[in-house]
Design an enzyme around this catalytic site. Sequence first.
Site, PDB file in Angstrom:
ATOM      1  N   GLY A  32      26.363   1.641  24.413  1.00 42.34           N
ATOM      2  CA  GLY A  32      27.441   0.701  24.753  1.00 42.34           C
ATOM      3  C   GLY A  32      28.023   0.845  26.147  1.00 42.34           C
ATOM      4  N   LEU A  34      31.304   1.501  27.183  1.00 43.75           N
ATOM      5  CA  LEU A  34      32.207   2.616  27.501  1.00 43.75           C
ATOM      6  C   LEU A  34      31.409   3.887  27.817  1.00 43.75           C
ATOM      7  CD1 LEU A  34      35.289   3.493  27.414  1.00 43.75           C
ATOM      8  CD2 LEU A  34      34.700   4.517  25.233  1.00 43.75           C
ATOM      9  N   ARG A  63      22.175   1.893  17.061  1.00 42.07           N
ATOM     10  CA  ARG A  63      21.121   1.162  16.334  1.00 42.07           C
ATOM     11  C   ARG A  63      19.928   0.889  17.238  1.00 42.07           C
ATOM     12  NH1 ARG A  63      24.487  -3.972  14.500  1.00 42.07           N
ATOM     13  NH2 ARG A  63      24.720  -3.909  16.750  1.00 42.07           N
ATOM     14  N   ASP A 199      43.686   8.091  24.394  1.00 47.14           N
ATOM     15  CA  ASP A 199      44.357   7.097  25.230  1.00 47.14           C
ATOM     16  C   ASP A 199      44.090   7.552  26.654  1.00 47.14           C
ATOM     17  OD1 ASP A 199      46.061   5.598  26.797  1.00 47.14           O
ATOM     18  OD2 ASP A 199      47.656   5.564  25.307  1.00 47.14           O
ATOM     19  N   HIS A 200      43.142   6.895  27.325  1.00 45.65           N
ATOM     20  CA  HIS A 200      42.674   7.467  28.585  1.00 45.65           C
ATOM     21  C   HIS A 200      43.773   7.540  29.639  1.00 45.65           C
ATOM     22  CE1 HIS A 200      41.898   3.192  29.493  1.00 45.65           C
ATOM     23  NE2 HIS A 200      42.143   3.550  30.732  1.00 45.65           N
ATOM     24  N   HIS A 262      49.046   2.451  26.035  1.00 49.00           N
ATOM     25  CA  HIS A 262      49.302   3.016  27.370  1.00 49.00           C
ATOM     26  C   HIS A 262      50.766   2.889  27.804  1.00 49.00           C
ATOM     27  CE1 HIS A 262      45.068   2.851  27.329  1.00 49.00           C
ATOM     28  NE2 HIS A 262      44.916   1.660  27.816  1.00 49.00           N
ATOM     29  N   LYS A 363      46.761  -9.398  33.121  1.00 46.53           N
ATOM     30  CA  LYS A 363      45.461  -9.560  33.779  1.00 46.53           C
ATOM     31  C   LYS A 363      45.588 -10.644  34.845  1.00 46.53           C
ATOM     32  CE  LYS A 363      42.320  -8.006  30.189  1.00 46.53           C
ATOM     33  NZ  LYS A 363      41.873  -6.806  30.914  1.00 46.53           N
TER      34      LYS A 363
HETATM   35  P1  NDP Z   1      30.512  -2.070  22.795  1.00 48.45           P
HETATM   36  O1  NDP Z   1      30.822  -3.450  22.362  1.00 48.45           O
HETATM   37  O2  NDP Z   1      29.704  -1.861  24.025  1.00 48.45           O
HETATM   38  O3  NDP Z   1      29.832  -1.381  21.529  1.00 48.45           O
HETATM   39  C1  NDP Z   1      29.310  -0.051  21.567  1.00 48.45           C
HETATM   40  C2  NDP Z   1      28.018  -0.025  20.761  1.00 48.45           C
HETATM   41  O4  NDP Z   1      28.330  -0.271  19.396  1.00 48.45           O
HETATM   42  C3  NDP Z   1      27.045  -1.105  21.168  1.00 48.45           C
HETATM   43  O5  NDP Z   1      26.210  -0.671  22.203  1.00 48.45           O
HETATM   44  C4  NDP Z   1      26.285  -1.360  19.896  1.00 48.45           C
HETATM   45  O6  NDP Z   1      25.227  -0.410  19.827  1.00 48.45           O
HETATM   46  C5  NDP Z   1      27.279  -1.017  18.797  1.00 48.45           C
HETATM   47  N1  NDP Z   1      27.853  -2.265  18.261  1.00 48.45           N
HETATM   48  C6  NDP Z   1      28.539  -3.201  18.937  1.00 48.45           C
HETATM   49  N2  NDP Z   1      28.937  -4.182  18.112  1.00 48.45           N
HETATM   50  C7  NDP Z   1      28.478  -3.861  16.890  1.00 48.45           C
HETATM   51  C8  NDP Z   1      28.552  -4.476  15.617  1.00 48.45           C
HETATM   52  N3  NDP Z   1      29.186  -5.629  15.446  1.00 48.45           N
HETATM   53  N4  NDP Z   1      27.975  -3.862  14.563  1.00 48.45           N
HETATM   54  C9  NDP Z   1      27.354  -2.694  14.730  1.00 48.45           C
HETATM   55  N5  NDP Z   1      27.233  -2.069  15.932  1.00 48.45           N
HETATM   56  C10 NDP Z   1      27.789  -2.643  16.985  1.00 48.45           C
HETATM   57  O7  NDP Z   1      31.878  -1.275  22.854  1.00 48.45           O
HETATM   58  P2  NDP Z   1      32.542  -0.524  24.080  1.00 48.45           P
HETATM   59  O8  NDP Z   1      31.601   0.503  24.562  1.00 48.45           O
HETATM   60  O9  NDP Z   1      33.087  -1.515  25.020  1.00 48.45           O
HETATM   61  O10 NDP Z   1      33.802   0.154  23.365  1.00 48.45           O
HETATM   62  C11 NDP Z   1      33.661   1.187  22.421  1.00 48.45           C
HETATM   63  C12 NDP Z   1      35.036   1.582  21.925  1.00 48.45           C
HETATM   64  O11 NDP Z   1      35.809   2.022  23.023  1.00 48.45           O
HETATM   65  C13 NDP Z   1      35.836   0.449  21.286  1.00 48.45           C
HETATM   66  O12 NDP Z   1      36.646   0.981  20.273  1.00 48.45           O
HETATM   67  C14 NDP Z   1      36.712  -0.035  22.430  1.00 48.45           C
HETATM   68  O13 NDP Z   1      37.893  -0.643  21.967  1.00 48.45           O
HETATM   69  C15 NDP Z   1      37.003   1.261  23.140  1.00 48.45           C
HETATM   70  N6  NDP Z   1      37.309   1.101  24.542  1.00 48.45           N
HETATM   71  C16 NDP Z   1      36.423   0.511  25.387  1.00 48.45           C
HETATM   72  C17 NDP Z   1      36.713   0.376  26.721  1.00 48.45           C
HETATM   73  C18 NDP Z   1      35.734  -0.244  27.686  1.00 48.45           C
HETATM   74  O14 NDP Z   1      36.085  -0.360  28.866  1.00 48.45           O
HETATM   75  N7  NDP Z   1      34.543  -0.642  27.262  1.00 48.45           N
HETATM   76  C19 NDP Z   1      38.020   0.847  27.267  1.00 48.45           C
HETATM   77  C20 NDP Z   1      38.857   1.490  26.307  1.00 48.45           C
HETATM   78  C21 NDP Z   1      38.509   1.597  24.996  1.00 48.45           C
HETATM   79  P3  NDP Z   1      23.909  -0.645  18.965  1.00 48.45           P
HETATM   80  O15 NDP Z   1      23.742  -2.111  18.770  1.00 48.45           O
HETATM   81  O16 NDP Z   1      22.831  -0.020  19.783  1.00 48.45           O
HETATM   82  O17 NDP Z   1      24.204   0.096  17.716  1.00 48.45           O
END
Ligand code: NDP
Length: 513
Positions: A32, A34, A63, A199-200, A262, A363
């Site tokens: 993902g 983050l 996955r 909480d970053h 935050h 934003k």
């Molecule tokens: P993503 O949407 O990139 O999801 C992370 C991974 O989860 C994906 O690569 C995917 O991996 C899997 N995924 C996504 N959606 C689904 C689904 N519907 N069902 C099953 N698997 C799924 O998330 P982020 O990386 O953006 O965020 C991760 C967490 O961090 C969240 O809780 C977010 O709120 C928090 N966060 C994110 C920030 C950011 O800047 N991105 C900032 C602060 C907090 P795969 O399909 O390979 O399993």
Amino acid sequence: MTSADTHVTIGKAMCEETPPEPCGIVIFGASGDLVARKLLPALFGLYRRNLLPERFFVLGFARTPMTDEEFRTRVRDCILSAHPEGVEELDEFLALCRYTHGEYDDPEAYADLALCSSECALDYHAADNLLFYLALPPQLHAVTVRHLYNAGLTKEGDDGHPWRRVVFEKPFGHDLASALKLDDTLCSMLRQEQIFRMDHYLGKETVQSILMFRFANAIFEPLWNRSYIDHVQITVAESLGVEHRSAYYDNAGCLRDMFQNHMMQMLALVAMEPPTSFDSERVRDERVKLLHSIRPWSKDEICSSVVRAQYGAGIKADGSPLKAYLDEPGIAPRSSTETYVAAKLFIDNWRWQGVPFFLRSGKRMPRKVSEIAVTFRRVPHSMFGMHSKAEMPANVLILKIQPEEGIDLHIQAKQPGPKSCMSTMTLAFKYHEIFGINPPDAYERLLLDCMLGDRTLFWSREGVEAAWQLITPILETWRDTPEASPLLHYPAGSWGPDASARLIRTIGKRWRE
Ligand code: NDP
């Protein structure tokens, strides 16, 4: 005077940082956003600073099918985009990375994961301590922990060794009821000490330095109260729009995304009472006590003291056009999600009675800035005949968190020339100029603390609950009586709607720009 002219002597640092004991980190959602932008670069940053355990591994899980080699290529790309200068140590770090894939709700995937993590622990001599990092959409948190628990992966040794810890990314629920439900689920499987709610903002150096600034200097604390402080402004402004996170953001909105976490944490740090020691539980207790002292908004006050708005089309400072929120990809056509919130609140305790706190976040603001500005009361009497009391600006202390970390103090000083020639000067401390480096990314601090088992900079259950208790009535009022506190609009690239300026004008002041 600029900070470049400021002469600062840095005393002998009273600090030491020891790497944690051997462990592995298992990252869920390893494919993902983050993980790519923050976690992997932060782990590599710790590696380069020799702050990872001597025996350590990273095991990615998601996955998306990938081999170890494909995962390492991905890790390489993420790290190179964040640390282009760090090529030398990169191969050593990549050798610590492995990957396995599976469905988040498949018990077999967790049986495989258990085998894989044991193999890694043996291969890397990394004991059996495991940190599970849930970088997953929030709806997957409970199910993932349930499966980890059922597979025996969260079970610790009787004496706490090996340890097992789980890190949760925000949001922690979407209102009070859902947050409590999630917490009950987690607490039925994990001890509080195993839970790290991230909480970053709390990992940022300047946010942490608020505590040292306030409680390691005897000169500020006597002034830090209603007798000397006029008001406090907390601003978290982003110049970006929703970018690639529209699906999440359109469901969450600014109040849930920024205020519940935050903003409340920054407010708590700047306003809380001194803890008896810099110990995780004591600091967390004081933060919670402060959150409990915030005066809850009545329905009428929600309408008069909380402003919500969404950005419409606008223009950047360079003249280029900016899309309206509703025209951003992935946003529902008639979405009423707020991208800006401003609020006025009071804290009902002896220290802060009557001092207004103004919080705003949005934003598509003109620039990215996060800061806490403490405005002191004006002088009680002007002895400088040419300057009336009203003309003499108040002292303002600004704790700068983003984009540049530092502290500014605005004071009045004599300007060369006529006897009463006076102007406002800024004593400016810029972190990177003084220490010669930029502060490490917040995720480095927080990942390290997870491995060390230090929960000072993480949300407690009580803190999450207290923040949702305050925020949930606002969400309910917006939902149930939208006409009483309507969604306003502001042009993208501006500082928000006029109603926000009017909010602070109630005390005859203006937002800092
Ligand atoms: P993503 O949407 O990139 O999801 C992370 C991974 O989860 C994906 O690569 C995917 O991996 C899997 N995924 C996504 N959606 C689904 C689904 N519907 N069902 C099953 N698997 C799924 O998330 P982020 O990386 O953006 O965020 C991760 C967490 O961090 C969240 O809780 C977010 O709120 C928090 N966060 C994110 C920030 C950011 O800047 N991105 C900032 C602060 C907090 P795969 O399909 O390979 O399993």
